[in-house]
Write a protein that holds these residues in place. Structure first.
Motif, PDB file in Angstrom:
ATOM      1  N   SER A   1       7.874   5.104   4.552  1.00 39.75           N
ATOM      2  CA  SER A   1       7.214   4.465   3.574  1.00 39.75           C
ATOM      3  C   SER A   1       7.556   5.144   1.921  1.00 39.75           C
ATOM      4  O   SER A   1       7.499   6.377   1.830  1.00 39.75           O
TER       5      SER A   1
ATOM      6  N   SER B   1       6.871  -0.356   3.006  1.00 41.12           N
ATOM      7  CA  SER B   1       7.077   0.423   4.244  1.00 41.12           C
ATOM      8  C   SER B   1       7.995  -0.432   5.060  1.00 41.12           C
ATOM      9  O   SER B   1       8.033  -1.613   5.226  1.00 41.12           O
TER      10      SER B   1
ATOM     11  N   GLU C   1      -2.581   6.449   0.887  1.00 33.78           N
ATOM     12  CA  GLU C   1      -1.447   5.808   1.556  1.00 33.78           C
ATOM     13  C   GLU C   1      -0.592   6.693   2.286  1.00 33.78           C
ATOM     14  O   GLU C   1      -0.254   6.593   3.467  1.00 33.78           O
TER      15      GLU C   1
ATOM     16  N   LEU D   1       0.009   6.969   6.255  1.00 32.79           N
ATOM     17  CA  LEU D   1       1.295   6.378   6.762  1.00 32.79           C
ATOM     18  C   LEU D   1       2.010   7.560   7.239  1.00 32.79           C
ATOM     19  O   LEU D   1       3.263   7.443   7.247  1.00 32.79           O
TER      20      LEU D   1
ATOM     21  N   ASP E   1      -0.078  -2.742  12.885  1.00 32.73           N
ATOM     22  CA  ASP E   1       0.577  -2.379  11.796  1.00 32.73           C
ATOM     23  C   ASP E   1       1.219  -3.376  10.984  1.00 32.73           C
ATOM     24  O   ASP E   1       0.629  -4.597  10.629  1.00 32.73           O
TER      25      ASP E   1
END
Length: 424
Positions: A362, A400, A209, A213, A309
Motif C-alpha cells: 500500500s 493498495s 491506514e 495495512l 478486504d
C-alpha cells in the motif's frame, strides 16, 4: 508543567532490569514537574504463556471440548499486566517517586461485554487526576477493564496501546507517549529497505491506514481513539538512555508525533509504504447478477468473523453473470471456502477458485488528495520490474495493490524509491 500518559509495551518491561529502566524514564518526567500516568503491558512472553495455560486446561482435565468460559480466560490473561504494574510501582517507590498501581476495574475503565475483545465505553479518570495533582504517579495495568457483568474484560492483543490513548483522553493529557522497541514510525519497514527514514510527524489518518495495512507499530483501535479525541501521540523508543540529550524535550522529543494534519506544515504526496503478507484471494466465477447476491456472499463471511478486504467485481457483457474476487487472511482461507460452499446453491455461482501466499502493498499519503497521477507512477514502476498486479483498491489517501508473495520486498523497495522516500 504538563500532564503526560506514558505507555510501555512487553519488550520494554521484559525483566526486572528493563522495568527499572522504565522507572528512570518516568522519573525524568516527574522531576521535570509533569503529572504522569503510566500504562504497562505484561512482561514479554507472559501473555502467550497465560493463554497457553488457559487453552490447555480443558484437555488436562480430560474434557472432550477445548472450549472454555471467556470470562475466566480474561481473568487469567489480565494478570500479566497486574504483575507489571505492581513491579513498576515498587521500582518508582524505591527511587523516591510516589506511585500507586491501578487495575482496570479500580479506575474504572468500563467496557462492553465482548470478553477477550472488549471495547472501551467509558473511563472515570477523576480519581487518577486527583492523585496526579498531588504528585503521585498512577501505574495502570493496560489491556483490561470491567464489563457490564462486573467481570474483568480484556481488549484483545495489543490492547494496552488502546488503554493508554483512552486514559490520555479521559484525563485530558497534553500528550500520550507510546514507548516501544522502535524509535518511531518509518517510511517503510527498515528490515526490507535500509534507506527507510523515521518520520518526524504523521497525521492520524495516515497512521490509521499504516496500522490497518500492515505496520505493526500501533494497534488500529488506539489510532482511531487518538484521532477521535485529538490525542497528540508520540511513538518513542524505551531503549534510549532515559537521560540522553533531548529525551526530556517536551515539545520535540526523539520519535514520531502522530497528530492532526493541520500541524504538518510540509505535506509530502506519499508518506509511507506498508505491506501485509499472507493474503489469500478467492474468486467466485459466473455468479448470478441480481440484487442481494453481494449480501449473500459477504454476510455469511462476516458472521464467521472472516475479514474481507479487497473486492473486485467484473460483469459479463450481457449483464447476467459476474465474477467476484476478494481477499481474506491466508489463515482464514479454508474456513472462508467452507462457508461459501454451504451457500453455493443459494447464491448461484459455477466455481470457487482460491490462492494463498499473496501480498498487499500500500502507498499512503494525505498529499494524494490534491495530486493527480500518483497511482500511475506506482503501476509503471511495478511494470518495469516485471511485477504483475492481481487487484487494486483505492481511497482518498491510499492505493493498495495485490501481488504475488515472492515480489513483496522488490515491490516495497521499488515504490519507496520511486516516490523519493529514500531521500532526506
Amino acid at each position: 508543567m504538563a500532564r503526560i500518559v506514558m505507555k510501555f509495551g512487553g519488550t520494554s518491561v521484559a525483566d526486572i532490569d528493563r522495568i527499572h529502566n522504565v522507572a528512570r524514564h518516568v522519573k525524568r518526567e516527574t522531576d521535570a514537574g509533569h503529572e504522569v500516568a503510566v500504562v504497562v503491558s505484561a512482561m514479554s512472553g507472559k501473555t502467550n504463556e497465560l493463554v497457553g495455560w488457559a487453552q490447555a486446561m480443558p484437555r488436562a482435565t480430560g474434557a472432550e471440548s477445548p472450549f472454555f468460559d471467556a470470562r475466566e480466560y480474561d481473568a487469567i490473561v489480565a494478570s500479566g499486566e497486574q504483575v507489571t504494574s505492581g513491579l513498576l510501582a515498587i521500582a518508582l517507590q524505591s527511587m523516591g517517586v510516589d506511585a500507586r498501581s491501578w487495575q482496570g476495574w479500580q479506575i474504572p475503565i468500563r467496557t462492553d461485554n465482548a470478553h477477550g475483545a472488549a471495547r472501551i465505553e467509558d473511563i472515570d479518570g477523576s480519581e487518577i487526576v486527583r492523585r496526579m495533582g498531588t504528585g503521585q504517579v498512577a501505574v495502570v495495568a493496560g489491556f483490561q477493564g470491567i464489563g457490564p457483568d462486573n467481570r474483568i474484560a480484556t481488549l484483545g492483543r495489543g490492547g494496552s496501546d488502546t488503554s493508554a490513548v483512552a486514559v490520555a483522553a479521559a484525563v485530558k493529557a497534553d500528550r500520550c507517549d507510546i514507548y516501544t522497541d522502535v524509535d518511531g514510525v518509518y517510511t517503510t519497514d527498515p528490515r526490507i529497505e535500509p534507506k527507510a527514514r523515521r518520520l518526524p510527524k504523521i497525521s492520524f489518518e495516515e497512521m490509521l491506514e499504516m496500522a490497518s495495512l500492515g505496520a505493526k507499530v500501533l494497534q488500529v483501535r488506539s489510532v482511531e481513539l487518538a484521532m477521535v479525541h485529538k490525542v497528540r501521540t508520540f511513538v518513542r523508543s524505551s531503549f534510549e538512555d532515559p537521560d540522553a540529550p533531548g529525551m526530556g524535550d517536551f515539545d520535540n522529543p526523539p520519535g514520531t508525533l502522530i497528530c492532526d494534519e493541520d500541524e504538518i506544515v510540509e505535506q509530502q504526496v506519499v508518506t509511507g509504504i506498508a505491506y501485509a503478507k499472507d493474503e489469500a484471494q478467492i474468486s467466485l466465477r459466473r455468479v448470478a447478477d441480481r440484487p442481494g447476491v453481494s449480501a449473500g456472499i459477504f454476510g455469511p463471511l462476516a458472521e464467521a468473523n472472516i475479514n474481507v478486504d479487497m473486492i473486485v467485481q467484473n460483469i459479463s457483457e450481457d449483464g447476467s453473470r459476474t465474477d467476484m474476487t476478494f481477499t481474506v487472511p491466508s489463515g482464514d482461507l479454508d474456513k472462508a471456502v467452507a462457508v461459501l460452499d454451504k451457500v453455493r446453491e443459494t447464491i448461484g455461482f459455477d466455481a470457487i477458485q482460491s490462492e494463498a501466499g499473496l501480498v498487499k502493498v500500500s502507498v499512503i499519503g494525505i498529499g494524494m488528495r490534491s495530486h493527480a497521477g500518483v497511482a500511475a507512477i506506482a503501476f509503471k514502476a511495478l511494470a518495469e520490474k516485471g511485477i504483475n498486479i492481481r487487484a487494486i483498491t483505492t481511497s482518498e489517501i491510499k492505493i493498495s495493490i495485490l501481488i504475488d508473495g515472492p515480489y513483496a520486498e522488490l515491490a516495497v523497495r521499488t515504490l519507496h524509491s520511486v516516490y523519493g522516500l529514500d531521500k532526506q
